[in-house]
Design an enzyme around this catalytic site. Sequence first.
Site, short mmCIF file in Angstrom:
data_model
loop_
_atom_site.label_atom_id
_atom_site.label_comp_id
_atom_site.label_asym_id
_atom_site.label_seq_id
_atom_site.Cartn_x
_atom_site.Cartn_y
_atom_site.Cartn_z
N SER A 55 -13.03 -1.47 64.97
CA SER A 55 -13.18 -2.67 64.14
C SER A 55 -11.93 -2.85 63.30
O SER A 55 -11.25 -1.87 62.95
CB SER A 55 -14.39 -2.52 63.21
OG SER A 55 -14.38 -3.53 62.23
N TYR A 106 -18.94 2.57 57.17
CA TYR A 106 -18.64 1.96 58.47
C TYR A 106 -17.12 1.96 58.71
O TYR A 106 -16.64 2.33 59.78
CB TYR A 106 -19.18 0.53 58.49
CG TYR A 106 -18.89 -0.29 59.72
CD1 TYR A 106 -19.74 -0.25 60.83
CD2 TYR A 106 -17.78 -1.13 59.79
CE1 TYR A 106 -19.49 -1.02 61.96
CE2 TYR A 106 -17.52 -1.90 60.91
CZ TYR A 106 -18.38 -1.85 61.99
OH TYR A 106 -18.12 -2.62 63.10
N LYS A 161 -15.02 3.87 61.74
CA LYS A 161 -14.15 3.18 62.71
C LYS A 161 -12.71 3.67 62.61
O LYS A 161 -11.99 3.72 63.61
CB LYS A 161 -14.23 1.66 62.49
CG LYS A 161 -15.62 1.07 62.78
CD LYS A 161 -16.05 1.23 64.23
CE LYS A 161 -17.30 0.44 64.57
NZ LYS A 161 -17.70 0.55 65.98
P1 NAP Z 1 -25.17 -5.75 67.80
O1 NAP Z 1 -25.30 -7.18 68.19
O2 NAP Z 1 -25.81 -5.27 66.55
O3 NAP Z 1 -25.65 -4.85 69.03
C1 NAP Z 1 -25.63 -3.45 68.90
C2 NAP Z 1 -25.90 -2.80 70.23
O4 NAP Z 1 -25.80 -1.37 70.06
C3 NAP Z 1 -27.29 -3.07 70.75
O5 NAP Z 1 -27.24 -3.13 72.15
C4 NAP Z 1 -28.09 -1.85 70.28
O6 NAP Z 1 -29.22 -1.58 71.10
C5 NAP Z 1 -27.03 -0.77 70.46
N1 NAP Z 1 -27.22 0.44 69.65
C6 NAP Z 1 -27.35 0.55 68.31
N2 NAP Z 1 -27.49 1.84 67.95
C7 NAP Z 1 -27.43 2.56 69.10
C8 NAP Z 1 -27.53 3.94 69.40
N3 NAP Z 1 -27.71 4.86 68.44
N4 NAP Z 1 -27.45 4.33 70.70
C9 NAP Z 1 -27.28 3.42 71.70
N5 NAP Z 1 -27.18 2.09 71.46
C10 NAP Z 1 -27.27 1.67 70.18
O7 NAP Z 1 -23.64 -5.32 67.66
P2 NAP Z 1 -22.27 -6.01 68.17
O8 NAP Z 1 -21.82 -6.95 67.14
O9 NAP Z 1 -22.39 -6.43 69.58
O10 NAP Z 1 -21.31 -4.74 68.04
C11 NAP Z 1 -20.89 -3.96 69.14
C12 NAP Z 1 -19.76 -3.05 68.68
O11 NAP Z 1 -18.69 -3.86 68.16
C13 NAP Z 1 -20.14 -2.10 67.54
O12 NAP Z 1 -19.53 -0.86 67.72
C14 NAP Z 1 -19.60 -2.80 66.31
O13 NAP Z 1 -19.33 -1.89 65.26
C15 NAP Z 1 -18.34 -3.43 66.86
N6 NAP Z 1 -17.83 -4.58 66.09
C16 NAP Z 1 -18.60 -5.68 65.88
C17 NAP Z 1 -18.09 -6.73 65.13
C18 NAP Z 1 -18.88 -7.99 64.85
O14 NAP Z 1 -18.44 -8.80 64.00
N7 NAP Z 1 -19.98 -8.22 65.49
C19 NAP Z 1 -16.79 -6.64 64.60
C20 NAP Z 1 -16.04 -5.51 64.85
C21 NAP Z 1 -16.57 -4.48 65.60
P3 NAP Z 1 -30.69 -2.29 70.82
O15 NAP Z 1 -30.53 -3.73 71.28
O16 NAP Z 1 -31.64 -1.52 71.68
O17 NAP Z 1 -30.95 -2.20 69.36
#
Ligand code: NAP
Length: 243
Positions: free
Chosen positions: A143, A156, A160
């Site tokens: 991130s 967090y 990261k």
């Molecule tokens: P999200 O919409 O909250 O989805 C999270 C995903 O991770 C879901 O599929 C969830 O499964 C799964 N998950 C959560 N805890 C887990 C665990 N302990 N073991 C296995 N799977 C798990 O998140 P996202 O925004 O797509 O984020 C994906 C990645 O990008 C993350 O690493 C996040 O930190 C990073 N990121 C996101 C953003 C942003 O703005 N969205 C920005 C920078 C980085 P369930 O559906 O079963 O709950």
Amino acid sequence: MGWLTGRVVLVTGSSRGIGRAVVLEAARRGARGVVVNYVSRRDAAEKVAEEARRIGADAVVVGGDVSRWEDAERLVKAAVERWGRLDVVVNNAGILRPKLFEEMAPGDWEREMAVNFFGALNVAKAALPHLTKTRGVIVNIASVLGLRPEPWASHYSASKAALIAWSIAAAKELAEKGVRVIAVAPGGVDTDMAREWGDLDWVEEEIPLKRLARPEEVARLVMDAVENPYVTGDVLTISGGLL
Ligand code: NAP
């Protein structure tokens, strides 16, 4: 035909958000097999697998919490048992539970580290013997907060930052085995996680492009990096100017 044609790709946390988009992008680029992982939303994961199959990839759905070593091993085994190989691991599973440090208890920072950092290492370690056979790739979804930490997300941001540091060091160690390690650091992406962060006023105020990234835009960068043999130990930001 690109590098991904015929490859096997495992994406953690791919029932929704960025992980889902990465699975579908891999399928579009000709991956033969994809492992779709969820921790609680099986139905959503099944739908992603169905979408991937419609595009032309074979797909298996595996439940598991990446912070548990046995679950990480099970994820990797699912790929190897079905297709006899594993080429790409995308460590995407992550959590963000916004809190001020003053209000945190040890369990709060332990959980962020357990999923966001140790979870990625668990899956990378379990996959490594197979990735050395295929000269494969590990992508860690970090991130911008790992590079530019913010209040309410100190735990967090630290998790990261750790993931970025590990990616760079591991890339140096594993280059001689032909395994690449890449960190992709998005800014704000339009997913459940961004919406749970709170109101989105900051998007207009802080992101020069005035919008969140679409998950598909991040997925394209991930797969472009996977297919580019010179990208390793690199931290690729995709932030619309936020950084
Ligand atoms: P999200 O919409 O909250 O989805 C999270 C995903 O991770 C879901 O599929 C969830 O499964 C799964 N998950 C959560 N805890 C887990 C665990 N302990 N073991 C296995 N799977 C798990 O998140 P996202 O925004 O797509 O984020 C994906 C990645 O990008 C993350 O690493 C996040 O930190 C990073 N990121 C996101 C953003 C942003 O703005 N969205 C920005 C920078 C980085 P369930 O559906 O079963 O709950």
